[in-house]
Design a protein around this motif. Structure first.
Motif, mmCIF file in Angstrom:
data_model
loop_
_atom_site.group_PDB
_atom_site.id
_atom_site.type_symbol
_atom_site.label_atom_id
_atom_site.label_comp_id
_atom_site.label_asym_id
_atom_site.label_seq_id
_atom_site.Cartn_x
_atom_site.Cartn_y
_atom_site.Cartn_z
ATOM 1 N N ARG A 98 69.738 -55.064 -10.329
ATOM 2 C CA ARG A 98 68.946 -56.295 -10.141
ATOM 3 C C ARG A 98 69.635 -57.261 -9.186
ATOM 4 N NH1 ARG A 98 66.452 -52.883 -12.664
ATOM 5 N NH2 ARG A 98 65.117 -53.275 -14.474
ATOM 6 N N ASN A 105 64.903 -59.490 -8.954
ATOM 7 C CA ASN A 105 65.631 -60.300 -9.927
ATOM 8 C C ASN A 105 64.697 -61.428 -10.356
ATOM 9 O OD1 ASN A 105 67.349 -62.544 -10.948
ATOM 10 N ND2 ASN A 105 69.016 -61.121 -10.494
ATOM 11 N N HIS A 183 60.152 -52.305 -11.584
ATOM 12 C CA HIS A 183 61.293 -51.502 -11.142
ATOM 13 C C HIS A 183 60.907 -50.094 -10.684
ATOM 14 C CE1 HIS A 183 64.932 -48.913 -11.864
ATOM 15 N NE2 HIS A 183 65.380 -49.761 -10.976
#
Length: 217
Positions: A98, A105, A183
């Protein structure tokens, strides 16, 4: 004494940076003066400029910490690993941890930081200066493994790909996409982008005119 002076400088640097980012995020970059940042950090304005050459550097020093990173990745890659594979792997590692530079993030301050940089013309302009320096450094590193022209072209493409991927990730998070959901998509986008770099957009089915439309000439 040298160690103590270094530590004091580091603390002052961090205090100025933290005060600046806090004020900028709260009120907007253009609405806060350098004098206000100095006062909040409890230093004089001349002292502030000893640590940061410009108002923009108060923000972008966090990105400047990554300057030359792509070139370092190429030079420090594993034996037998080609440069593009090393850069791809490094970006995926950044997504996994991240790293804010990948855009993936969702910390409130990181999201606000990116929003401020992208929406403030003077910051965006300075960011592109950093990217140009990064591109030049990467081209020099790649030129150690290939001819200068393809090295320069590939460097420009890599830096552009990293910028586009990071901006896409930030935009999705800012729009409310949960980071756990994003992600896998961010990894897939990175895999696709680096595959396009390796094989070329035109040869991938992602380039050229839409089906049924003829090219001019």
């Amino acid at each position: 004494m040298t160690g103590l002076r270094t530590l004091k400088k580091q603390r002052t640097h961090e205090a100025i940076s933290s005060a600046a980012i806090s004020l900028f995020l709260e009120r907007g970059f253009d609405e806060v003066s350098v004098a206000e940042v100095a006062a909040a950090a409890e230093v004089s304005k001349p002292t502030l400029f000893k640590y940061f050459a410009s108002k923009e550097d108060l923000v972008l020093h966090r990105i400047a910490d990554h300057l030359g990173e792509a070139a370092r990745v190429v030079r420090q890659r594993d034996p037998g690993e080609d440069p593009l594979a090393a850069l791809h792997r490094h970006f995926l590692t950044g997504l996994e941890r991240r790293d804010p530079v990948t855009g993936l993030n969702d910390h409130e301050e990181v999201l606000g930081y990116h929003r401020m940089v992208f929406s403030t013309p003077s910051l965006a302009a300075r960011l592109f200066q950093h990217m140009a320096a990064d591109e030049e450094a990467l081209a020099e590193a790649l030129a150690e493994t290939m001819d200068a022209l393809p090295a320069a072209l590939l460097a420009g493409e890599v830096i552009a790909v990293q910028r586009v991927l990071a901006r896409r990730n930030w935009s999705e998070l800012a729009a409310g996409t949960p980071i756990a959901d994003l992600h896998p998509a961010a990894v897939a986008a990175a895999d696709r982008a680096f595959a396009l770099l390796r094989h070329g957009v035109a040869g991938s089915g992602d380039g050229g005119p839409p089906t049924g439309r003829r090219e001019a000439g």
